[in-house]
Design a protein around this motif. Structure first.
Motif, PDB file in Angstrom:
ATOM      1  N   VAL A 263       0.853  -1.196   0.000  1.00  0.00           N
ATOM      2  CA  VAL A 263       0.000   0.000   0.000  1.00  0.00           C
ATOM      3  C   VAL A 263       0.886   1.243   0.000  1.00  0.00           C
ATOM      4  O   VAL A 263       2.044   1.187   0.427  1.00  0.00           O
ATOM      5  CB  VAL A 263      -0.935   0.039   1.233  1.00  0.00           C
ATOM      6  CG1 VAL A 263      -1.974  -1.062   1.189  1.00  0.00           C
ATOM      7  CG2 VAL A 263      -0.130  -0.039   2.521  1.00  0.00           C
TER       8      VAL A 263
ATOM      9  N   THR B  46      -3.848   1.320  -2.903  1.00  0.00           N
ATOM     10  CA  THR B  46      -3.664  -0.090  -2.552  1.00  0.00           C
ATOM     11  C   THR B  46      -3.431  -0.890  -3.831  1.00  0.00           C
ATOM     12  O   THR B  46      -3.987  -0.569  -4.887  1.00  0.00           O
ATOM     13  CB  THR B  46      -4.910  -0.657  -1.831  1.00  0.00           C
ATOM     14  OG1 THR B  46      -6.059  -0.495  -2.675  1.00  0.00           O
ATOM     15  CG2 THR B  46      -5.139   0.049  -0.504  1.00  0.00           C
TER      16      THR B  46
ATOM     17  N   PRO C  74      -5.341  -3.049   4.598  1.00  0.00           N
ATOM     18  CA  PRO C  74      -5.742  -1.679   4.964  1.00  0.00           C
ATOM     19  C   PRO C  74      -6.385  -1.611   6.355  1.00  0.00           C
ATOM     20  O   PRO C  74      -6.126  -0.662   7.125  1.00  0.00           O
ATOM     21  CB  PRO C  74      -6.754  -1.301   3.872  1.00  0.00           C
ATOM     22  CG  PRO C  74      -6.384  -2.154   2.701  1.00  0.00           C
ATOM     23  CD  PRO C  74      -5.925  -3.449   3.294  1.00  0.00           C
TER      24      PRO C  74
END
Length: 212
Positions: free
Chosen positions: A88, A110, A138
């Motif tokens: 990410v 991402t 995330p």
């Protein structure tokens, strides 16, 4: 109780002003503590919901991984996961909660999890693990941020609580005691002065009577 050096009306006025200022400061600090607790409770509720979702997804991924492990040697699995499968792009910053700096992390981008190992001799369940953990990344990052925020707020709330208690139970009572001492000394001085004046008046009257 602090030693009172000057038992004068000026000192009494100063102590009264100090008491009023201290009480206002105590009130403001108590309001800050209450608001921080309110913000913290809201923060905890969102953190608990996030933690519940992450735990469920994490346990599901672990179950799948445990199943896949039965088809591979441990060293073989370590080798397959040497290269990260997901990534990410993050932006780090700070935000203020009741004048307290807490971390803020924004996920800018991402990337879809990619299988970085050879399909040959690999059980398909490992692909499922990679996909699940990639999607979970995330939320894991956000949970780490929320956890750090909680720790900072708890520390600040405890520090503020100690200050509130010190002002309420130590500083204010000391000032109140000082005011009582000054008032008592001023009263004693005024009584002594009144007695001296009365004695002086009696002496003057007696002297005047003797001179007649």
């Amino acid at each position: 109780m602090a030693d009172v050096v000057n038992a004068t009306r000026m000192e009494l006025t100063r102590l009264k002003n100090q008491l009023a200022t201290t009480r206002r400061g105590h009130h403001l600090l108590k309001d800050k503590q209450d608001e921080m607790m309110r913000q913290f409770l809201l923060q905890i509720e969102s953190y608990k919901a996030l933690r519940k979702n992450v735990d469920q997804a994490w346990l599901q991924a672990l179950d799948t991984f445990s199943y896949a492990k039965s088809f591979h040697f441990e060293e073989e699995l370590k080798e397959k996961f040497l290269v990260p499968a997901s990534s990410v792009k993050l932006e780090f910053g700070k935000q203020s909660v009741m004048s307290v700096d807490v971390p803020k992390v924004k996920i800018l981008e991402t990337f879809e999890p990619k299988v970085t190992y050879s399909f040959h001799g690999t059980h398909p369940a490992l692909d499922t693990v990679v996909a699940k953990l990639g999607k979970l990344l995330p939320d894991l990052i956000q949970m780490a941020v929320e956890d750090k925020k909680n720790r900072i707020l708890i520390k600040e709330i405890e520090k503020t609580k100690r200050r509130v208690n010190a002002i309420e139970h130590i500083i204010i009572p000391e000032i109140v005691d000082d005011i009582k001492v000054v008032r008592m000394k001023i009263s004693d001085a005024e009584r002594s002065n009144t007695v001296r004046i009365m004695k002086s008046k009696d002496l003057i009257i007696k002297k005047n009577l003797q001179n007649k």
